[in-house]
Design a protein around this motif. Structure first.
Motif, PDB file in Angstrom:
ATOM      1  N   LYS A  12       1.104  -1.040  -0.342  1.00 23.10           N
ATOM      2  CA  LYS A  12       0.349  -0.193   0.338  1.00 23.10           C
ATOM      3  C   LYS A  12       0.942   1.783  -0.091  1.00 23.10           C
ATOM      4  O   LYS A  12       0.307   2.400   0.415  1.00 23.10           O
ATOM      5  CB  LYS A  12      -0.764   0.427   1.054  1.00 23.10           C
ATOM      6  CG  LYS A  12      -2.029  -0.786   1.000  1.00 23.10           C
ATOM      7  CD  LYS A  12      -2.862  -1.780  -0.230  1.00 23.10           C
ATOM      8  CE  LYS A  12      -3.731  -2.758   0.132  1.00 23.10           C
ATOM      9  NZ  LYS A  12      -4.310  -3.019  -0.681  1.00 23.10           N
ATOM     10  N   ARG A  13       1.964   1.016  -0.213  1.00 23.25           N
ATOM     11  CA  ARG A  13       3.177   2.345  -0.221  1.00 23.25           C
ATOM     12  C   ARG A  13       2.177   3.140  -1.357  1.00 23.25           C
ATOM     13  O   ARG A  13       2.275   2.502  -2.560  1.00 23.25           O
ATOM     14  CB  ARG A  13       4.324   2.125  -0.361  1.00 23.25           C
ATOM     15  CG  ARG A  13       4.370   1.717   0.983  1.00 23.25           C
ATOM     16  CD  ARG A  13       6.525   1.721   0.818  1.00 23.25           C
ATOM     17  NE  ARG A  13       6.664   0.393   1.073  1.00 23.25           N
ATOM     18  CZ  ARG A  13       7.638  -0.247   0.679  1.00 23.25           C
ATOM     19  NH1 ARG A  13       8.718   0.279   1.580  1.00 23.25           N
ATOM     20  NH2 ARG A  13       8.016  -1.431  -0.204  1.00 23.25           N
ATOM     21  N   ALA A  14       2.843   4.221  -2.109  1.00 22.67           N
ATOM     22  CA  ALA A  14       2.566   5.157  -3.104  1.00 22.67           C
ATOM     23  C   ALA A  14       3.671   4.791  -3.964  1.00 22.67           C
ATOM     24  O   ALA A  14       5.127   4.559  -3.612  1.00 22.67           O
ATOM     25  CB  ALA A  14       2.404   6.332  -2.768  1.00 22.67           C
ATOM     26  N   LEU A  15       3.457   4.860  -4.638  1.00 20.85           N
ATOM     27  CA  LEU A  15       3.522   4.424  -6.023  1.00 20.85           C
ATOM     28  C   LEU A  15       4.421   5.750  -7.202  1.00 20.85           C
ATOM     29  O   LEU A  15       4.968   5.602  -8.333  1.00 20.85           O
ATOM     30  CB  LEU A  15       3.693   3.566  -6.647  1.00 20.85           C
ATOM     31  CG  LEU A  15       3.324   2.155  -6.660  1.00 20.85           C
ATOM     32  CD1 LEU A  15       2.652   1.350  -7.746  1.00 20.85           C
ATOM     33  CD2 LEU A  15       5.027   1.625  -6.597  1.00 20.85           C
ATOM     34  N   VAL A  16       3.915   6.937  -6.585  1.00 18.69           N
ATOM     35  CA  VAL A  16       3.783   7.973  -7.732  1.00 18.69           C
ATOM     36  C   VAL A  16       5.688   8.426  -7.953  1.00 18.69           C
ATOM     37  O   VAL A  16       5.905   8.260  -6.431  1.00 18.69           O
ATOM     38  CB  VAL A  16       3.249   9.597  -7.100  1.00 18.69           C
ATOM     39  CG1 VAL A  16       3.372  10.842  -8.432  1.00 18.69           C
ATOM     40  CG2 VAL A  16       1.751   8.663  -6.534  1.00 18.69           C
TER      41      VAL A  16
END
Length: 310
Positions: free
Chosen positions: A103-107
């Motif tokens: 669930k970590r951001a991939l931006v």
């Protein structure tokens, strides 16, 4: 494979607020004929935000209802004031663009996909990447790996068992579940040719329990390669059949060609003279004398019938 998301705004036409122009000192004025309405709902856009699409103005509500993309994660529209992240015709809110596992951001980060799910490189590696046969650690996507018979190695772990140097793309020889560079294998395991004293790595020949390179096992006389053909020896030296016959074989008293006597071939011997079986014939009538009585007249042999008048 490492992929980086392409980041796109919702539209090249960002929301604008319509303003009225006036000359200095004048009061704002709008002619009734100069309407500026939403292209879809026809409501006035004066004093409101709007979006231009193909030269037509839309109020924000109509534009989002007609043209906004739907987020793959939350299934809600991606509004004009929100960053739209796109990958292979799929769209996400910026806050929804996350790794499916952790669930970590991939931006603005590298990511991979599996079964249409987004995964950060760490989660993808732990779940799906190969494990190094030597150190048992994950081989990260995008890093170089070596493969042999279903096993994988980090490039730095694929080393020679003897010298411990990385093999890389050089030739190697596997032995007893270990890999060896060619020089180390030759030093440790290869037999040495009895002729040139160099290691034999492939295609050797054994003669009198001694190893030879194919290229070194030659006829003593003509130097023709003997591997794959019949040969014989004299005084421990190997000869091709032609050279052996020409040098050492007895000559037929009739045709004068060598009698090899090899391979079980038969010949006739009489008073220090020899004949091929096919050459032991009556000098006059040419009948075969093999297994029959015969007479001699000087150097000739005759059948009893032709020798009656002697």
């Amino acid at each position: 494979l490492q992929l980086t998301p392409s980041l796109f705004p919702q539209s090249a036409q960002t929301p604008h607020r319509h303003t009225l122009l006036r000359q200095e000192g004048e009061q704002p004025r709008v002619k009734m004929t100069e309407r500026y309405d939403c292209h879809y709902c026809k409501e006035s856009l004066f004093g409101k935000k709007y979006v231009l699409r193909e030269e037509n103005p839309y109020c924000v509500k109509c534009y989002e209802s007609l043209y906004s993309n739907t987020c793959e994660e939350c299934k809600k529209p991606i509004g004009c004031n929100t960053r739209d992240l796109s990958y292979k015709d799929r769209h996400w809110h910026e806050d929804c663009f996350k790794c499916f596992q952790c669930k970590r951001a991939l931006v603005d980060k590298p990511f991979s996909t599996k079964d249409e799910q987004l995964l950060c490189t760490e989660c993808y590696s732990n779940e799906y990447s190969s494990k190094c046969h030597e150190c048992k650690k994950t081989i990260m996507p995008g890093s170089r790996k070596m493969e042999h018979k279903g096993n994988s190695w980090h490039e730095t772990c694929f080393t020679c068992q003897r010298c411990q140097q990385p093999i890389g793309t050089k030739s190697f020889i596997p032995k007893d579940n270990h890999n060896f560079c060619v020089p180390c294998y030759e030093k440790q395991f290869a037999m040495q040719c009895v002729h040139c004293k160099k290691p034999i790595t492939t295609g050797g020949v054994t003669y009198r329990d001694q190893p030879w390179h194919k290229d070194c096992f030659l006829c003593t006389s003509c130097k023709q390669q003997l591997s794959g053909q019949r040969f014989t020896s004299r005084d421990d030296f190997a000869y091709c059949l032609n050279c052996f016959c020409n040098l050492y074989a007895k000559k037929c008293a009739s045709c004068t060609t060598p009698i090899s006597g090899l391979g079980g071939s038969k010949y006739i011997s009489f008073e220090e003279r020899q004949w091929h079986n096919d050459c032991f014939n009556c000098k006059k009538c040419s009948v075969s004398l093999v297994g029959r009585g015969f007479l001699t007249e000087r150097d000739d042999i005759l059948c009893p019938e032709c020798g009656k008048d002697i």
